[in-house]
Structure formats: C-alpha cells, structure tokens
Motif scaffolding. Structure first.
Motif, PDB file in Angstrom:
ATOM      1  N   GLY A  75       0.960  -1.160  -0.151  1.00  0.00           N
ATOM      2  CA  GLY A  75      -0.116   0.166  -0.411  1.00  0.00           C
ATOM      3  C   GLY A  75       0.757   1.149  -0.711  1.00  0.00           C
ATOM      4  N   VAL A  76       1.806   1.179   1.117  1.00  0.00           N
ATOM      5  CA  VAL A  76       2.925   2.036   0.818  1.00  0.00           C
ATOM      6  C   VAL A  76       3.669   2.753  -0.413  1.00  0.00           C
ATOM      7  CG1 VAL A  76       4.758   3.304   2.144  1.00  0.00           C
ATOM      8  CG2 VAL A  76       3.029   2.524   3.279  1.00  0.00           C
ATOM      9  N   ILE A  77       3.615   1.643  -1.283  1.00  0.00           N
ATOM     10  CA  ILE A  77       4.935   2.225  -2.424  1.00  0.00           C
ATOM     11  C   ILE A  77       3.866   2.155  -3.356  1.00  0.00           C
ATOM     12  CG2 ILE A  77       5.810   0.474  -4.017  1.00  0.00           C
ATOM     13  CD1 ILE A  77       6.913  -1.257  -2.035  1.00  0.00           C
ATOM     14  N   TYR A  78       2.580   1.368  -3.424  1.00  0.00           N
ATOM     15  CA  TYR A  78       1.192   2.392  -4.520  1.00  0.00           C
ATOM     16  C   TYR A  78       1.066   3.646  -4.328  1.00  0.00           C
ATOM     17  CZ  TYR A  78      -2.691   2.681  -6.858  1.00  0.00           C
ATOM     18  OH  TYR A  78      -3.680   3.722  -7.635  1.00  0.00           O
ATOM     19  N   MET A 120       4.600   5.582  -6.028  1.00  0.00           N
ATOM     20  CA  MET A 120       4.078   5.795  -8.008  1.00  0.00           C
ATOM     21  C   MET A 120       2.818   6.828  -7.606  1.00  0.00           C
ATOM     22  SD  MET A 120       4.752   2.041  -8.173  1.00  0.00           S
ATOM     23  CE  MET A 120       3.734   1.567  -8.902  1.00  0.00           C
ATOM     24  N   ARG A 121       1.776   6.760  -6.575  1.00  0.00           N
ATOM     25  CA  ARG A 121       0.975   7.486  -7.344  1.00  0.00           C
ATOM     26  C   ARG A 121       1.177   9.229  -7.105  1.00  0.00           C
ATOM     27  NH1 ARG A 121      -4.281   7.284  -9.918  1.00  0.00           N
ATOM     28  NH2 ARG A 121      -5.195   8.937  -8.692  1.00  0.00           N
ATOM     29  N   GLN A 122       2.100   9.341  -6.176  1.00  0.00           N
ATOM     30  CA  GLN A 122       2.502  10.267  -5.958  1.00  0.00           C
ATOM     31  C   GLN A 122       3.449  10.792  -6.617  1.00  0.00           C
ATOM     32  OE1 GLN A 122      -0.076  11.453  -3.083  1.00  0.00           O
ATOM     33  NE2 GLN A 122       1.481  12.959  -2.858  1.00  0.00           N
ATOM     34  N   GLY A 123       4.276   9.769  -7.712  1.00  0.00           N
ATOM     35  CA  GLY A 123       5.176  10.470  -8.293  1.00  0.00           C
ATOM     36  C   GLY A 123       4.401  10.476  -9.354  1.00  0.00           C
ATOM     37  N   TRP A 124       3.337   9.715  -9.880  1.00  0.00           N
ATOM     38  CA  TRP A 124       2.725  10.231 -10.679  1.00  0.00           C
ATOM     39  C   TRP A 124       1.872  11.682 -10.784  1.00  0.00           C
ATOM     40  CZ3 TRP A 124       2.241   6.912 -15.215  1.00  0.00           C
ATOM     41  CH2 TRP A 124       2.022   7.959 -16.125  1.00  0.00           C
ATOM     42  N   ASN A 125       1.300  12.182  -9.433  1.00  0.00           N
ATOM     43  CA  ASN A 125       0.920  12.987  -9.455  1.00  0.00           C
ATOM     44  C   ASN A 125       1.689  14.830  -9.708  1.00  0.00           C
ATOM     45  OD1 ASN A 125      -1.959  12.677  -9.401  1.00  0.00           O
ATOM     46  ND2 ASN A 125      -1.540  11.866  -7.149  1.00  0.00           N
TER      47      ASN A 125
END
Length: 184
Positions: free
Chosen positions: A24-27, A30-35
């Motif tokens: 969950g933390v890795i996901y 990754m989402r924060q990096g995309w944003n």
C-alpha cells in the motif's frame, strides 16, 4: 506424545498484514510521483481537438498506445493531458494528420503540420517491446514529443514509418514554400 505445531497463525497473519501495508505504501508513493510529474508538466499546452472531418484514410491499424515522452528521451514520460495513460488504439493516418482513437482515454489528434517523422524503436516510456514499437515524433506548440504505438501486426510498422515521414515531409515542404513566397 507432543504434537508439532503446523501453523503459527499469529505470525502468519502479522506477516500478511505487514506485507499489505508495504504494498500500500509503495502504491501510494508511485501515485504521488505520477501526480508530481503531472504538476511539473502542467505548463504543457492542451492537445489539439479532433476535427469533425479528419480526411481520407491513407493507413488504418489497431494496436496499443504505450505513452508519450519528450523527444529523444525515451524514459521521460509525459503524463499531462492523459498522454501517460496506456490504452488500446485505433490508428488512422489521413492527409490532415494522425488520429488515435483510445477507448477509455482521450483521443489523440496529431495534425499533419505538427508531425516531424516516425521510426521503429524497441522501447518508450519504460516499456520495452522486443518486436518493436512505432514511434511517431510530433510538436505540441513547440514542445517536441514522441508517442509510441504497438500495432497488432508489427510487420505494418515499416509502412507507417514511410507514410508518416512522407506526410511530415510534404507538410514541411508546403510550409516552407508558403513562407518563401511571402515578401517583407
């Protein structure tokens, strides 16, 4: 007689919950990096709208859209305006440009005057395909971009490279002729 314990349920459940938290933390990261990438690319102009009349088809194929990058940098994915979303694609090249109909994502229209060329390559945006990709180079209001497509029939890539390059050359020649004919 002492019976051996087969399962240590508390440890099993603890490790499972811990693993789910790590995933969950890795996901989330990754989402924060995309944003963050989308925020950095927010100055990228909007994509051209698909015209009501796209013209007579020169080539048509189906396949997958794998993403767009800044030209010459196959790992610098562009995510603004939905360009980072992989999807199925129905491609149509006309004398007016290239249309990629993408179910589940915004259609991509590349006007002929913005096309700069095409090539086959082995990868784009972190996606490597041994059989190769069709990479179309184009301009978005002065920003050079590459968009990668994997056609259902990879043997069609060469025809697409030739057709897109020919269209890009014709529009460049037309634009050059028009500007040379203008007197100051």
């Amino acid at each position: 007689m002492h019976k051996a314990q087969v399962h240590n349920w508390p440890d099993y459940i603890g490790w499972s919950v811990g693993l789910l938290i790590v995933v969950g933390v890795i996901y989330w990261l990754m989402r924060q990096g995309w944003n963050w990438r989308r925020t950095l690319q927010s100055d990228l102009p909007a994509l051209p709208a698909v015209p009501s009349e796209t013209g007579t088809p020169i080539l048509e194929s189906s396949g997958r859209y794998h993403g767009s990058t800044t030209a010459g940098n196959w790992l610098d994915r562009v995510v603004a305006h939905g360009l980072g979303a992989r999807s199925l694609a129905e491609l149509m090249l006309t004398e007016r440009g290239l249309l990629a109909r993408r179910p589940g994502a915004e259609d991509l229209w590349l006007p002929a005057e913005d096309l700069t060329g095409a090539r086959t390559d082995s990868g784009i945006a972190g996606k490597v395909v041994p059989a190769g990709l069709l990479v179309v180079s184009w301009r978005l209001h002065g920003t050079e971009l590459d968009s990668g497509f994997r056609l259902d029939h990879p043997d069609e890539h060469a025809a697409w490279v030739t057709a897109v390059a020919g269209l890009a050359d014709r529009t460049t020649a037309t634009r050059t002729t028009k500007t040379e004919g203008v007197t100051p």
